[in-house]
Design a protein around this motif. Structure first.
Motif, PDB file in Angstrom:
ATOM      1  N   LEU A  21       0.833  -1.207   0.000  1.00 26.00           N
ATOM      2  CA  LEU A  21       0.000   0.000   0.000  1.00 26.00           C
ATOM      3  C   LEU A  21       0.867   1.256   0.000  1.00 26.00           C
ATOM      4  O   LEU A  21       0.547   2.238  -0.682  1.00 26.00           O
ATOM      5  N   ASP A  22       1.975   1.244   0.753  1.00 27.22           N
ATOM      6  CA  ASP A  22       2.885   2.384   0.756  1.00 27.22           C
ATOM      7  C   ASP A  22       3.493   2.596  -0.617  1.00 27.22           C
ATOM      8  O   ASP A  22       3.604   3.736  -1.097  1.00 27.22           O
ATOM      9  N   ARG A  23       3.891   1.521  -1.282  1.00 34.05           N
ATOM     10  CA  ARG A  23       4.456   1.634  -2.624  1.00 34.05           C
ATOM     11  C   ARG A  23       3.416   2.164  -3.612  1.00 34.05           C
ATOM     12  O   ARG A  23       3.716   2.995  -4.474  1.00 34.05           O
ATOM     13  N   MET A  24       2.199   1.681  -3.477  1.00 34.19           N
ATOM     14  CA  MET A  24       1.140   2.153  -4.363  1.00 34.19           C
ATOM     15  C   MET A  24       0.853   3.635  -4.121  1.00 34.19           C
ATOM     16  O   MET A  24       0.616   4.397  -5.076  1.00 34.19           O
ATOM     17  N   ALA A  25       0.863   4.060  -2.864  1.00 36.76           N
ATOM     18  CA  ALA A  25       0.634   5.465  -2.549  1.00 36.76           C
ATOM     19  C   ALA A  25       1.751   6.327  -3.137  1.00 36.76           C
ATOM     20  O   ALA A  25       1.488   7.408  -3.686  1.00 36.76           O
ATOM     21  N   GLN A  26       2.992   5.863  -3.037  1.00 37.13           N
ATOM     22  CA  GLN A  26       4.113   6.607  -3.601  1.00 37.13           C
ATOM     23  C   GLN A  26       3.993   6.688  -5.128  1.00 37.13           C
ATOM     24  O   GLN A  26       4.216   7.740  -5.725  1.00 37.13           O
ATOM     25  N   ALA A  27       3.627   5.577  -5.762  1.00 39.75           N
ATOM     26  CA  ALA A  27       3.452   5.567  -7.217  1.00 39.75           C
ATOM     27  C   ALA A  27       2.318   6.508  -7.631  1.00 39.75           C
ATOM     28  O   ALA A  27       2.431   7.224  -8.635  1.00 39.75           O
ATOM     29  N   LEU A  28       1.246   6.519  -6.858  1.00 43.15           N
ATOM     30  CA  LEU A  28       0.135   7.420  -7.148  1.00 43.15           C
ATOM     31  C   LEU A  28       0.578   8.870  -7.023  1.00 43.15           C
ATOM     32  O   LEU A  28       0.238   9.712  -7.862  1.00 43.15           O
ATOM     33  N   HIS A  29       1.342   9.170  -5.991  1.00 43.43           N
ATOM     34  CA  HIS A  29       1.840  10.526  -5.789  1.00 43.43           C
ATOM     35  C   HIS A  29       2.718  10.953  -6.965  1.00 43.43           C
ATOM     36  O   HIS A  29       2.575  12.067  -7.488  1.00 43.43           O
ATOM     37  N   GLU A  30       3.612  10.075  -7.403  1.00 39.46           N
ATOM     38  CA  GLU A  30       4.475  10.391  -8.541  1.00 39.46           C
ATOM     39  C   GLU A  30       3.656  10.568  -9.818  1.00 39.46           C
ATOM     40  O   GLU A  30       3.944  11.454 -10.632  1.00 39.46           O
ATOM     41  N   ALA A  31       2.643   9.740  -9.993  1.00 37.20           N
ATOM     42  CA  ALA A  31       1.784   9.862 -11.180  1.00 37.20           C
ATOM     43  C   ALA A  31       1.032  11.186 -11.169  1.00 37.20           C
ATOM     44  O   ALA A  31       0.870  11.829 -12.222  1.00 37.20           O
ATOM     45  N   GLU A  32       0.571  11.611 -10.007  1.00 35.48           N
ATOM     46  CA  GLU A  32      -0.130  12.891  -9.910  1.00 35.48           C
ATOM     47  C   GLU A  32       0.812  14.050 -10.230  1.00 35.48           C
ATOM     48  O   GLU A  32       0.421  15.009 -10.900  1.00 35.48           O
ATOM     49  N   GLU A  33       2.061  13.969  -9.746  1.00 28.68           N
ATOM     50  CA  GLU A  33       3.033  15.014 -10.062  1.00 28.68           C
ATOM     51  C   GLU A  33       3.310  15.056 -11.564  1.00 28.68           C
ATOM     52  O   GLU A  33       3.375  16.143 -12.163  1.00 28.68           O
ATOM     53  N   THR A  34       3.455  13.889 -12.173  1.00 29.73           N
ATOM     54  CA  THR A  34       3.689  13.830 -13.611  1.00 29.73           C
ATOM     55  C   THR A  34       2.502  14.407 -14.369  1.00 29.73           C
ATOM     56  O   THR A  34       2.669  15.157 -15.340  1.00 29.73           O
TER      57      THR A  34
END
Length: 109
Positions: free
Chosen positions: A42-55
């Motif tokens: 879940l932490d990895r998914m949250a980090q990936a989501l955060h990076e996707a939102e920044e992109t």
């Protein structure tokens, strides 16, 4: 029912209620509790989501900038086209006047 029997029955009822409550609490926690390895996921998914939102935000900003540039270029091109059409209209009008002048000169000669 005397006082002692009443106390014993009440104690048994309270103990059964406590046991049922504890069992329900244990059962709910058993189904709701997330294992540690899933927390990492879940932490990895949250980090990936955060990076996707920044992109996505960067892409939106880039597209807005490009749209503004293209809109500006379109307005400039439209202004140049309008000026060219005005110049062409004036040149045609002047060419028509020159033809008429030449025809008058040739007819008068």
């Amino acid at each position: 029912m005397n006082r002692t029997e009443f106390i014993i029955v009440t104690a048994i009822i309270l103990f059964v209620a406590f046991a049922l409550g504890w069992f329900a609490h244990w059962l709910i926690n058993r189904f709701v509790q997330v294992p540690g390895d899933e927390m990492g996921e879940l932490d990895r998914m949250a980090q990936a989501l955060h990076e996707a939102e920044e992109t996505r935000d960067q892409a939106v900003a880039y597209l807005q900038q490009r749209e503004a540039e293209m809109s500006n270029q379109l307005h400039q091109t439209e202004a140049e086209l309008s000026a060219a059409m005005d110049g062409l209209r004036d040149a045609r009008h002047e060419a028509g006047e020159l033809r008429a002048y030449i025809e008058r000169v040739q007819q008068g000669a």
